[in-house]
Design a protein around this motif. Structure first.
Motif, PDB file in Angstrom:
ATOM      1  N   PHE A  24     -93.909  34.848  32.688  1.00  0.00           N
ATOM      2  CA  PHE A  24     -94.511  36.128  32.862  1.00  0.00           C
ATOM      3  C   PHE A  24     -93.689  37.065  33.925  1.00  0.00           C
ATOM      4  CE2 PHE A  24     -98.435  34.104  31.266  1.00  0.00           C
ATOM      5  CZ  PHE A  24     -98.754  34.731  30.270  1.00  0.00           C
ATOM      6  N   LEU A  25     -93.175  36.492  34.998  1.00  0.00           N
ATOM      7  CA  LEU A  25     -92.250  37.288  35.687  1.00  0.00           C
ATOM      8  C   LEU A  25     -90.890  37.539  35.055  1.00  0.00           C
ATOM      9  CD1 LEU A  25     -91.881  37.535  38.930  1.00  0.00           C
ATOM     10  CD2 LEU A  25     -90.214  35.752  38.916  1.00  0.00           C
ATOM     11  N   ASN A  26     -90.508  37.180  34.093  1.00  0.00           N
ATOM     12  CA  ASN A  26     -89.196  37.699  33.519  1.00  0.00           C
ATOM     13  C   ASN A  26     -89.872  38.725  32.478  1.00  0.00           C
ATOM     14  OD1 ASN A  26     -86.631  36.316  34.090  1.00  0.00           O
ATOM     15  ND2 ASN A  26     -87.988  34.585  33.694  1.00  0.00           N
ATOM     16  N   TYR A  27     -90.935  38.425  31.792  1.00  0.00           N
ATOM     17  CA  TYR A  27     -91.779  39.091  30.839  1.00  0.00           C
ATOM     18  C   TYR A  27     -91.860  40.735  31.317  1.00  0.00           C
ATOM     19  CZ  TYR A  27     -94.997  41.123  27.233  1.00  0.00           C
ATOM     20  OH  TYR A  27     -95.550  41.895  26.319  1.00  0.00           O
ATOM     21  N   PHE A  28     -92.522  40.869  32.619  1.00  0.00           N
ATOM     22  CA  PHE A  28     -92.862  41.834  33.017  1.00  0.00           C
ATOM     23  C   PHE A  28     -91.767  42.761  34.110  1.00  0.00           C
ATOM     24  CE2 PHE A  28     -96.965  39.938  32.688  1.00  0.00           C
ATOM     25  CZ  PHE A  28     -97.713  40.960  31.791  1.00  0.00           C
ATOM     26  N   TYR A  29     -90.880  41.831  34.605  1.00  0.00           N
ATOM     27  CA  TYR A  29     -89.874  42.468  35.645  1.00  0.00           C
ATOM     28  C   TYR A  29     -88.382  42.389  35.112  1.00  0.00           C
ATOM     29  CZ  TYR A  29     -93.880  42.460  38.630  1.00  0.00           C
ATOM     30  OH  TYR A  29     -95.184  42.722  39.254  1.00  0.00           O
ATOM     31  N   ALA A  30     -88.038  41.538  34.092  1.00  0.00           N
ATOM     32  CA  ALA A  30     -86.741  41.542  33.643  1.00  0.00           C
ATOM     33  C   ALA A  30     -86.242  42.969  33.011  1.00  0.00           C
ATOM     34  CB  ALA A  30     -86.628  40.379  32.504  1.00  0.00           C
ATOM     35  N   GLN A  31     -85.167  43.398  33.432  1.00  0.00           N
ATOM     36  CA  GLN A  31     -84.378  44.640  32.949  1.00  0.00           C
ATOM     37  C   GLN A  31     -84.090  44.358  31.548  1.00  0.00           C
ATOM     38  OE1 GLN A  31     -81.456  45.706  35.569  1.00  0.00           O
ATOM     39  NE2 GLN A  31     -82.733  46.065  37.419  1.00  0.00           N
ATOM     40  N   GLU A  32     -83.658  43.263  31.033  1.00  0.00           N
ATOM     41  CA  GLU A  32     -83.382  43.074  29.739  1.00  0.00           C
ATOM     42  C   GLU A  32     -84.313  41.712  29.316  1.00  0.00           C
ATOM     43  OE1 GLU A  32     -79.332  40.807  29.562  1.00  0.00           O
ATOM     44  OE2 GLU A  32     -79.168  42.538  30.854  1.00  0.00           O
ATOM     45  N   GLU A  33     -84.471  41.473  27.829  1.00  0.00           N
ATOM     46  CA  GLU A  33     -84.919  40.585  27.428  1.00  0.00           C
ATOM     47  C   GLU A  33     -84.363  39.134  27.645  1.00  0.00           C
ATOM     48  OE1 GLU A  33     -86.939  38.948  23.143  1.00  0.00           O
ATOM     49  OE2 GLU A  33     -85.783  40.840  23.150  1.00  0.00           O
ATOM     50  N   ILE A  34     -84.904  37.879  27.962  1.00  0.00           N
ATOM     51  CA  ILE A  34     -84.224  36.729  28.343  1.00  0.00           C
ATOM     52  C   ILE A  34     -84.771  35.913  27.351  1.00  0.00           C
ATOM     53  CG2 ILE A  34     -84.373  35.023  30.222  1.00  0.00           C
ATOM     54  CD1 ILE A  34     -84.637  36.972  32.138  1.00  0.00           C
ATOM     55  N   ILE A  39     -85.814  30.658  29.557  1.00  0.00           N
ATOM     56  CA  ILE A  39     -86.897  30.418  30.535  1.00  0.00           C
ATOM     57  C   ILE A  39     -87.145  28.965  30.739  1.00  0.00           C
ATOM     58  CG2 ILE A  39     -89.343  31.087  30.799  1.00  0.00           C
ATOM     59  CD1 ILE A  39     -88.650  33.408  29.430  1.00  0.00           C
ATOM     60  N   ILE A  40     -87.337  28.363  29.480  1.00  0.00           N
ATOM     61  CA  ILE A  40     -87.471  26.833  29.460  1.00  0.00           C
ATOM     62  C   ILE A  40     -86.429  26.257  30.165  1.00  0.00           C
ATOM     63  CG2 ILE A  40     -87.832  24.692  28.190  1.00  0.00           C
ATOM     64  CD1 ILE A  40     -88.601  26.411  25.692  1.00  0.00           C
ATOM     65  N   ALA A  41     -85.122  26.370  30.248  1.00  0.00           N
ATOM     66  CA  ALA A  41     -84.205  25.668  30.998  1.00  0.00           C
ATOM     67  C   ALA A  41     -84.419  25.856  32.493  1.00  0.00           C
ATOM     68  CB  ALA A  41     -83.016  26.157  30.514  1.00  0.00           C
ATOM     69  N   ILE A  42     -84.727  27.227  32.984  1.00  0.00           N
ATOM     70  CA  ILE A  42     -84.608  27.306  34.429  1.00  0.00           C
ATOM     71  C   ILE A  42     -85.962  26.783  34.743  1.00  0.00           C
ATOM     72  CG2 ILE A  42     -85.824  29.499  34.475  1.00  0.00           C
ATOM     73  CD1 ILE A  42     -83.045  28.583  36.647  1.00  0.00           C
ATOM     74  N   SER A  43     -87.170  26.712  34.070  1.00  0.00           N
ATOM     75  CA  SER A  43     -88.285  26.231  34.654  1.00  0.00           C
ATOM     76  C   SER A  43     -88.274  24.773  34.648  1.00  0.00           C
ATOM     77  CB  SER A  43     -89.535  26.648  33.423  1.00  0.00           C
ATOM     78  OG  SER A  43     -89.634  27.925  33.237  1.00  0.00           O
ATOM     79  N   SER A  44     -87.361  24.085  33.819  1.00  0.00           N
ATOM     80  CA  SER A  44     -87.222  22.580  33.749  1.00  0.00           C
ATOM     81  C   SER A  44     -86.564  22.301  35.011  1.00  0.00           C
ATOM     82  CB  SER A  44     -86.389  22.318  32.680  1.00  0.00           C
ATOM     83  OG  SER A  44     -87.015  22.324  31.385  1.00  0.00           O
ATOM     84  N   VAL A  45     -85.585  23.174  35.510  1.00  0.00           N
ATOM     85  CA  VAL A  45     -84.801  22.859  36.532  1.00  0.00           C
ATOM     86  C   VAL A  45     -85.706  22.786  38.032  1.00  0.00           C
ATOM     87  CG1 VAL A  45     -83.091  23.626  38.543  1.00  0.00           C
ATOM     88  CG2 VAL A  45     -82.691  23.669  35.965  1.00  0.00           C
ATOM     89  N   TYR A  46     -86.621  23.863  38.097  1.00  0.00           N
ATOM     90  CA  TYR A  46     -87.681  23.934  39.041  1.00  0.00           C
ATOM     91  C   TYR A  46     -88.505  22.937  38.967  1.00  0.00           C
ATOM     92  CZ  TYR A  46     -86.587  29.207  39.861  1.00  0.00           C
ATOM     93  OH  TYR A  46     -85.931  30.229  40.202  1.00  0.00           O
ATOM     94  N   ILE A  47     -89.034  22.222  37.696  1.00  0.00           N
ATOM     95  CA  ILE A  47     -90.035  21.384  37.811  1.00  0.00           C
ATOM     96  C   ILE A  47     -89.350  20.138  38.389  1.00  0.00           C
ATOM     97  CG2 ILE A  47     -91.191  19.857  36.042  1.00  0.00           C
ATOM     98  CD1 ILE A  47     -91.687  22.583  34.494  1.00  0.00           C
TER      99      ILE A  47
END
Length: 353
Positions: A24-34, A39-47
Motif C-alpha cells: 500500500f505504501l508503493n500503491y499510494f505514494y510511488a511515482q511510478e508503478e512498481i 514488492i514481494i522481493a523487498i518484503s521478503s528481505v524485510y521479513i
C-alpha cells in the motif's frame, strides 16, 4: 508444540503486515508503478531481517550469559555490516534471479540509500520488539492458565489424601499449609513451587519409595523457597556442602524431615530464622537443623515422627545417628547417615562406631 504454533502464527501475521505495508505504501505514494514481484522481493528481505532480529531477542532474553554474550557479539557484527549486506542483496543477489530494484542509468546516491537502510532496520527492530512483548504476554497468559488448572488438581488431590505420614500431618496443620491449599500466589515461581511440592507430597504417600540425591535435594530447595515466600526471605538459612559424589538412593522425603520438624517447634521469621545445614561428603550425609523454640509448640510430642523416620531409614542402605535436643531457647535436630556398605571394600558396617 503449542508454543511453536503460536510463534509461527505470529510470524505469519507480521510477515503479512510487512508485505501489505510495502504494497500500500508503493500503491499510494510511488511515482511510478512498481511490479508486484519487486514488492514481494523487498518484503521478503524485510521479513528475513525481522526474523533474524526477533530470534536475536528471544535468545538474549532466554539463555545463559555466555550464550547471550556470543549472540550479542554476533548481532553487533551483523548490525555493523547491515549496509554492506543489503547492498549485496540488492545489487548482486537479486539481479542474478532477474529482480532489479534499481535504475542503472541513474547515479547511485549512497547517502540516501544508507539512510533508508537504517530507517528500515530501526523499524524492523520496533516490530520485532512488539512481537516479543506480545509473545511473552501470550505465553505468560497460557502458562498462568495451565498452572492454575494444574494447581487446582493438585490441591484437590492433596485435600483428599489420608495424610498417613507425620510429615504431611504437620505441614497441613500449620498456617504454612494455607498457602499450599488456599492462597493464590501472584508470582509464577511460587505457583510452580506449590505445584511441585504438592506433587511431591502425593509421592510421599507411596511408602517404601526412594529417590536420588539430586531429586531429594531439588524438593528440599523447593520447600525452602515456599517457606521463604511465606515467612520472609531471611526466615530460612540454608547451607549446603556437596562433594558431588554419587550416593545410594535416599528414603523419599528424608531431607525434608529435619526442616519440617524444626518448623513444628519453632518461631520462624527473618528475626528468628531456621538454620538448616546439609553436608554430603565421602558418601556420608550430615543434617543439622536449629530453630528458636516456640514455648507453645515445645509441649508437642515428636515420638511418632521419629519412629516414622527411623522406619524409613531402616529400609534404606544407611545406618544412622539421630539426636534432638531442646530447651527454652533452641531446638536442634542432628542426623548422620552412613552407607551400610563401603563403596570400595563392600564390607558391611556393624555400627557407626
Amino acid at each position: 508444540m503449542k508454543n511453536a504454533r503460536i510463534r509461527v502464527l505470529m510470524h505469519l501475521i507480521i510477515a503479512a503486515f510487512i508485505f501489505l505495508w510495502n504494497y500500500f505504501l508503493n500503491y499510494f505514494y510511488a511515482q511510478e508503478e512498481i511490479p508486484l514481484l519487486h514488492i514481494i522481493a523487498i518484503s521478503s528481505v524485510y521479513i528475513l531481517f525481522y526474523l533474524a532480529i526477533s530470534i536475536f531477542l528471544e535468545i538474549l532474553f532466554k539463555n545463559p550469559n555466555l550464550i547471550r554474550a556470543i549472540v550479542f557479539l554476533s548481532y553487533l557484527i551483523f548490525a555493523w555490516n547491515i549496509t554492506w549486506i543489503i547492498q549485496e542483496i540488492i545489487y548482486s543477489i537479486l539481479p542474478e534471479i532477474g529482480i532489479v530494484l534499481f535504475n542503472s542509468n541513474v547515479p547511485r546516491n549512497d547517502t540516501l540509500f544508507h539512510y533508508r537502510i537504517w530507517d528500515a532496520f530501526i523499524s524492523l527492530h520496533i516490530i520485532a520488539l512488539i512481537y516479543y512483548v506480545i509473545l511473552r504476554f501470550v505465553m505468560y497468559y497460557l502458562e498462568t492458565k495451565n498452572l492454575q488448572k494444574e494447581l487446582a488438581i493438585k490441591r484437590e488431590r492433596a485435600e483428599d489424601m489420608k495424610y498417613t505420614s507425620h510429615f504431611m500431618k504437620n505441614i497441613f496443620s500449620e498456617s504454612f499449609g494455607q498457602i499450599l491449599l488456599n492462597n493464590e500466589p501472584k508470582d509464577t515461581r511460587t505457583k510452580m513451587d506449590i505445584i511441585e511440592f504438592l506433587g511431591y507430597i502425593l509421592e510421599l504417600e507411596e511408602l517404601g519409595k526412594k529417590d536420588s540425591w539430586g531429586y531429594s535435594l531439588d524438593k528440599l530447595q523447593c520447600f525452602i523457597r515456599l517457606l521463604r515466600a511465606h515467612y520472609g526471605t531471611e526466615s530460612v538459612v540454608f547451607n549446603l556442602i556437596n562433594d558431588g559424589r554419587e550416593i545410594n538412593q535416599l528414603p523419599r522425603g528424608l531431607l525434608l524431615f529435619p526442616l519440617e520438624n524444626c518448623l513444628k517447634h519453632a518461631y520462624i521469621s527473618p528475626d528468628y530464622p531456621i538454620n538448616y545445614k546439609l553436608i554430603k561428603e565421602n558418601c556420608t550425609i550430615e543434617i543439622e537443623c536449629t530453630s528458636t523454640t516456640n514455648h507453645l509448640k515445645i509441649k508437642e510430642k515428636s515420638g511418632n515422627g521419629f519412629l516414622f523416620l527411623k522406619e524409613k531409614i531402616n529400609s534404606s542402605d544407611y545406618l544412622h545417628i539421630m539426636e534432638n535436643t531442646s530447651n527454652l531457647k533452641d531446638y536442634t535436630l542432628y542426623l548422620k547417615l552412613t552407607p551400610k556398605y563401603d563403596a570400595k571394600t563392600k564390607i558391611q558396617y556393624s555400627s557407626l562406631g
